[in-house]
Design a protein around this motif. Structure first.
Motif, PDB file in Angstrom:
ATOM      1  N   LEU A 167       0.803  -1.216   0.000  1.00  0.00           N
ATOM      2  CA  LEU A 167       0.000   0.000   0.000  1.00  0.00           C
ATOM      3  C   LEU A 167       0.839   1.272   0.000  1.00  0.00           C
ATOM      4  CD1 LEU A 167      -2.690  -1.130   2.594  1.00  0.00           C
ATOM      5  CD2 LEU A 167      -2.692  -1.396   0.095  1.00  0.00           C
ATOM      6  N   THR A 168       2.165   1.124   0.152  1.00  0.00           N
ATOM      7  CA  THR A 168       3.065   2.284   0.135  1.00  0.00           C
ATOM      8  C   THR A 168       4.216   2.003  -0.808  1.00  0.00           C
ATOM      9  OG1 THR A 168       4.298   1.412   2.035  1.00  0.00           O
ATOM     10  CG2 THR A 168       2.522   2.972   2.503  1.00  0.00           C
ATOM     11  N   SER A 169       4.878   3.040  -1.233  1.00  0.00           N
ATOM     12  CA  SER A 169       5.976   2.883  -2.184  1.00  0.00           C
ATOM     13  C   SER A 169       7.248   2.435  -1.473  1.00  0.00           C
ATOM     14  CB  SER A 169       6.233   4.209  -2.904  1.00  0.00           C
ATOM     15  OG  SER A 169       6.527   5.230  -1.970  1.00  0.00           O
ATOM     16  N   LEU A 170       8.079   1.731  -2.218  1.00  0.00           N
ATOM     17  CA  LEU A 170       9.377   1.297  -1.704  1.00  0.00           C
ATOM     18  C   LEU A 170      10.403   2.367  -2.053  1.00  0.00           C
ATOM     19  CD1 LEU A 170      10.915  -1.087  -0.371  1.00  0.00           C
ATOM     20  CD2 LEU A 170      11.422  -1.888  -2.681  1.00  0.00           C
ATOM     21  N   ILE A 171      11.158   2.817  -1.065  1.00  0.00           N
ATOM     22  CA  ILE A 171      12.055   3.954  -1.261  1.00  0.00           C
ATOM     23  C   ILE A 171      13.496   3.553  -1.003  1.00  0.00           C
ATOM     24  CG2 ILE A 171      12.696   6.238  -0.343  1.00  0.00           C
ATOM     25  CD1 ILE A 171       9.746   6.713   0.215  1.00  0.00           C
ATOM     26  N   GLY A 172      14.368   3.918  -1.924  1.00  0.00           N
ATOM     27  CA  GLY A 172      15.799   3.780  -1.715  1.00  0.00           C
ATOM     28  C   GLY A 172      16.340   2.370  -1.821  1.00  0.00           C
ATOM     29  N   ARG A 173      15.606   1.472  -2.479  1.00  0.00           N
ATOM     30  CA  ARG A 173      16.048   0.078  -2.542  1.00  0.00           C
ATOM     31  C   ARG A 173      16.313  -0.398  -3.974  1.00  0.00           C
ATOM     32  NH1 ARG A 173      18.193  -1.110   2.202  1.00  0.00           N
ATOM     33  NH2 ARG A 173      16.694  -1.214   3.925  1.00  0.00           N
ATOM     34  N   GLU A 174      16.501   0.523  -4.895  1.00  0.00           N
ATOM     35  CA  GLU A 174      16.691   0.120  -6.288  1.00  0.00           C
ATOM     36  C   GLU A 174      17.911  -0.782  -6.457  1.00  0.00           C
ATOM     37  OE1 GLU A 174      14.354   3.813  -5.945  1.00  0.00           O
ATOM     38  OE2 GLU A 174      16.359   3.220  -5.223  1.00  0.00           O
ATOM     39  N   ALA A 175      19.018  -0.393  -5.840  1.00  0.00           N
ATOM     40  CA  ALA A 175      20.244  -1.189  -5.967  1.00  0.00           C
ATOM     41  C   ALA A 175      20.092  -2.553  -5.307  1.00  0.00           C
ATOM     42  CB  ALA A 175      21.429  -0.433  -5.355  1.00  0.00           C
ATOM     43  N   ASP A 176      19.396  -2.595  -4.163  1.00  0.00           N
ATOM     44  CA  ASP A 176      19.196  -3.868  -3.470  1.00  0.00           C
ATOM     45  C   ASP A 176      18.330  -4.810  -4.300  1.00  0.00           C
ATOM     46  OD1 ASP A 176      20.586  -3.049  -1.057  1.00  0.00           O
ATOM     47  OD2 ASP A 176      18.871  -1.757  -0.672  1.00  0.00           O
ATOM     48  N   LEU A 177      17.275  -4.281  -4.898  1.00  0.00           N
ATOM     49  CA  LEU A 177      16.421  -5.110  -5.753  1.00  0.00           C
ATOM     50  C   LEU A 177      17.201  -5.655  -6.940  1.00  0.00           C
ATOM     51  CD1 LEU A 177      13.033  -3.156  -5.839  1.00  0.00           C
ATOM     52  CD2 LEU A 177      13.422  -5.447  -4.936  1.00  0.00           C
ATOM     53  N   ALA A 178      18.016  -4.809  -7.550  1.00  0.00           N
ATOM     54  CA  ALA A 178      18.817  -5.254  -8.697  1.00  0.00           C
ATOM     55  C   ALA A 178      19.775  -6.368  -8.285  1.00  0.00           C
ATOM     56  CB  ALA A 178      19.590  -4.074  -9.282  1.00  0.00           C
ATOM     57  N   GLU A 179      20.354  -6.234  -7.107  1.00  0.00           N
ATOM     58  CA  GLU A 179      21.291  -7.271  -6.653  1.00  0.00           C
ATOM     59  C   GLU A 179      20.575  -8.588  -6.384  1.00  0.00           C
ATOM     60  OE1 GLU A 179      24.827  -8.092  -3.363  1.00  0.00           O
ATOM     61  OE2 GLU A 179      23.546  -6.326  -3.144  1.00  0.00           O
ATOM     62  N   ILE A 180      19.390  -8.529  -5.780  1.00  0.00           N
ATOM     63  CA  ILE A 180      18.642  -9.756  -5.517  1.00  0.00           C
ATOM     64  C   ILE A 180      18.315 -10.471  -6.818  1.00  0.00           C
ATOM     65  CG2 ILE A 180      16.459 -10.675  -4.636  1.00  0.00           C
ATOM     66  CD1 ILE A 180      16.503  -8.338  -2.593  1.00  0.00           C
ATOM     67  N   LYS A 181      17.851  -9.717  -7.797  1.00  0.00           N
ATOM     68  CA  LYS A 181      17.499 -10.322  -9.086  1.00  0.00           C
ATOM     69  C   LYS A 181      18.719 -10.931  -9.761  1.00  0.00           C
ATOM     70  CE  LYS A 181      14.598  -7.881 -11.619  1.00  0.00           C
ATOM     71  NZ  LYS A 181      13.941  -6.709 -12.252  1.00  0.00           N
TER      72      LYS A 181
END
Length: 693
Positions: free
Chosen positions: A137-151
């Motif tokens: 229900l809320t936006s995810l902030i400041g985790r772009e690099a973490d998401l890329a690393e997980i993928k």
């Protein structure tokens, strides 16, 4: 049963075994669906735990905790997709009651609704059919690099574990990563939430329930699970494993060995420690350091501040980030260690507190930061409960160590920790292993960036741990006495150690020095230990350029020092402040240096006598006093030269070069300057290190 039940935005289709929210299918495990159907069909009535077990698990003996796990799953679905109404009421010790208004639909109405559903655009429910990921229900902030690393990791490894401290956002990252990877897994992305579990033996059944696999009573549960997944190409997210880590690891390893197309993304405060595991440590959100982000524009560069601002704006209380409050907001985010959950708990207080009072309230953070999301797990509704959850999983000796670590501020070395925390129940040889265990559990962080590994607590964890410290007076004294001894060693080492190397070793102890001084000169402290700390820490203050802070402590020590102060300590207080604490050209520089020289002479300490005569000579170093200055400097040189290659010798030579320059003797000035450079070079100093000496 061909009828359906409507309540709030939901429709429960009994025959199709389907739950719709706003017309969209919502995935529930088989047992959770059956429990919800039973409660809804008897809405308003009490359904006891015994009735639930008899209806849902007929002829099978199961633990009561099974019901709690599935009830928790039902509550989460109703809360995530609902409209804020209350649906389930727990009747303590007895059972549950479905309390929302329910409308029964006839078979004809169900059939009409089914036709309407079939006319919906093709593919409208594909996402729901291939995953059970809750909508955020809320936006995810400041985790772009973490998401890329997980993928990226999941491209190369079939088992990836996210570790990190409580509240850092591991669950949210897992869900977002899973949603972004739906196209990669034809058989879907499925979330198994282990947080509600109290019994590790239920891990297999929770995973099976999420995946729709019926576990047979005649064969092993894990064998049945692996058999059902052998050909599946799916991503299984196993969330919150830490309290059942051994069982979760056993199951994950079995699945990895038997199911070649299965990938697992786990989250836990410690790794599983099994073959093939790739670990990603989830960091806190970046927050401004002291002195940074003085403007609103600069503060927004930090993800922790952006999260604070977005959540504050959502409150509708008129908050705006401005240049006037940017430093305060930055301070709040920093003191909350950039932990998203802590920030989420803090922001709602803006409805009743201005931002400056919120910042001051962090000194009582565990009282202040309460009242999180009503639908969150109890351990996520207060900061105290969040840390207490991890604390409760520790052994007694780990709890003791964590409590004792609260006396340290900032980061410190294993040697310092061992010196302070060791006791009968915690011998020195155990400290390293215990510390590693706390690091693994994400309660202690380890910094490998310098030449020596340093360990520290997040500020919130330190506050919590301090509450558990039963022998605080003893530990605070040990801490202060240890750092007094450490800085005595540092002062001696400074003379012959390259400055960059020395600063790397001792500068990280500045916060521990501050804490020790606060204790020593505070109520219940020991002034004698405080004087020791001041006497032995001058070099650190000087090297870090913290002159005002240095002056504060020297003045405090001089005020406390009396006739009973040992002569050596009095000399140190007088001599080491000269030139470092006073303003330039302060006549007290010379006078106090000469008093210190007299004390050192009586003590027979010629090296330090020479060092303070260097101070006195430097204080007189000007064209008007060149002759007197040179006399003092040559006397100082004669006293320190027998001690070999030291920084004090180099400074003496450099000061003498200046004196000869004032005297008009340029060749001698050049010669003395070259000698000083040679000494610095022998000490491993670069030109930048002594250019201003």
């Amino acid at each position: 049963m061909s009828e359906a039940f409507a309540f709030g935005p939901f429709r429960l289709l009994a025959a199709r075994r389907e739950l719709l929210a706003h017309g969209v299918p919502v995935t529930l495990g088989q047992r959770a669906f059956e429990i919800l159907l039973l409660l809804v069909s008897r809405h308003g009535q009490l359904v006891t735990k015994d009735e639930l077990m008899a209806e849902i698990w007929p002829g099978v003996v199961v633990e009561e905790n099974n019901i709690q796990v599935h009830i928790s799953a039902v509550r989460k679905v109703l809360a995530a997709a609902g409209d804020g109404d209350r649906y389930l009421l727990t009747v303590a010790g007895r059972g549950y009651r479905f309390v929302a208004p329910v409308t029964r639909e006839s078979a004809g109405e169900v059939k009409a609704a089914a036709v309407a559903d079939q006319s919906a655009p093709a593919g409208a429910d594909i996402g729901a059919a291939t995953n059970n990921l809750p909508q955020q229900l809320t936006s995810l902030i400041g985790r772009e690099a973490d998401l890329a690393e997980i993928k990226a990791r999941l491209s190369d490894h079939r088992l990836v574990t996210l570790t990190g401290s409580g509240g850092v956002g591991k669950t949210r990252l897992s869900i977002e990563a899973g949603r972004s990877l739906l196209d990669r897994y034809p058989d879907g992305v499925w979330l198994a939430e282990l947080a509600p579990l109290n019994d590790a033996q239920l891990v297999t059944s929770i995973i099976a329930d999420v995946l729709g696999i019926s576990l047979s009573a005649t064969t092993g549960a894990l064998d049945t699970l692996t058999s059902g997944l052998k050909t599946k190409r799916l991503l299984l997210i196993i969330d919150n494993c830490e309290h059942v880590i051994a069982e979760a690891a056993r199951i994950a390893e079995a699945l990895m060995r038997s199911c070649p197309h299965l990938s697992i993304l786990a989250s836990s405060r410690e790794r599983m420690a099994i073959a093939g595991e790739s670990v990603i440590r989830v960091p806190s959100l970046a927050a401004p350091q002291p002195g940074e982000a003085a403007t609103a524009e600069r503060a927004r560069d930090y993800a922790a501040v952006r999260l604070f601002v977005e959540r504050a704006n959502a409150l509708g209380c008129g908050f705006a980030l401005t240049d006037a409050n940017a430093a305060t907001v930055a301070s709040i985010c920093r003191r909350l260690d950039g932990i998203p959950l802590a920030i989420e708990l803090a922001v709602p207080r803006l409805k009743v507190l201005p931002v400056d009072k919120l910042a001051r309230g962090l000194d009582e953070r565990f009282r202040l930061l309460t009242g999180g999301s009503r639908t969150a797990l109890p351990r996520q509704q207060t900061l105290h409960a969040l840390i207490d959850w991890s604390y409760g999983l520790l052994s007694d000796v780990e709890k003791t160590l964590l409590a004792r670590l609260s006396v340290f501020l900032g980061e410190t070395t294993l040697a310092s920790i061992s010196a302070v925390v060791t006791g009968d129940e915690m011998p020195p040889e155990q400290i390293g292993d215990l510390l590693l265990s706390l690091v693994e559990k994400s309660l202690v962080h380890a910094d490998l960036g310098g030449g020596e590994c340093r360990y520290g607590l997040l500020e919130s964890t330190r506050y919590f741990s301090a509450e558990k410290l039963v022998d605080a007076p003893i530990l605070r004294r040990r801490h202060a006495e240890h750092f007094a001894a450490r800085f005595a060693q540092a002062t001696e080492a400074w003379e012959t150690t390259a400055t960059r190397e020395w600063i790397a070793s001792y500068a990280p102890d500045i916060d521990n020095l501050r804490g020790a001084l606060d204790w020593a000169f505070g109520a219940g402290g020991d002034v004698a230990v405080g004087i020791d700390l001041v006497a032995h820490s001058h070099v650190l203050w000087a090297e870090l350029g913290l002159m005002l802070e240095h002056r504060h402590w020297v003045v405090a020590a001089l005020e406390k020092a009396g006739n009973g102060t040992p002569p050596k300590k009095a000399a140190q207080l007088l001599s080491w402040q000269a030139g470092d604490v006073r303003e330039l050209d302060d006549p007290a520089d010379y006078e106090e240096a000469m008093r210190a020289a007299d004390l050192y002479r009586k003590l027979g300490d010629s090296f330090h006598e020479g060092r303070v005569l260097l101070r006195a000579g430097t204080a007189r170093l000007s064209p008007d006093c060149a002759e007197e200055s040179e006399r003092l400097l040559r006397e100082a040189h004669a006293l320190v030269r027998p001690f070999g290659t030291t920084k004090t010798l180099a400074r003496c030579l450099s000061a003498l070069a200046s004196a000869r320059l004032f005297a008009g003797d340029l060749p001698d000035a050049h010669s003395l300057h070259r000698q000083a450079l040679d000494v610095y070079r022998d000490l491993g100093e670069g030109s930048d290190d002594h250019a201003n000496s």
